[in-house]
Write a protein that holds these residues in place. Structure first.
Motif: not given
Length: 57
Positions: A2-5
């Protein structure tokens, strides 16, 4: 991945630290892991070999 991990991990870490602080465990763990202070260290148990016969220091 995920980009927001990394943002999610930061939220989880902040929540965990807040929970530890709220339950009063953060200071104890900091003292143990960072300052190397162990509040649970106690005197050795009484022993015939050590306290009576003096075979061991």
């Amino acid at each position: 991945m995920s980009k927001n991990s990394s943002g999610n991990f930061l939220l989880l870490l902040n929540y965990w630290i807040k929970m530890e602080r709220d339950y009063g465990e953060l200071d104890r763990k900091y003292n143990y892991w960072i300052l190397r202070k162990n509040p649970e260290e106690s005197e050795p148990r009484w022993s015939v070999v050590r306290n009576v016969l003096y075979w061991v220091n």
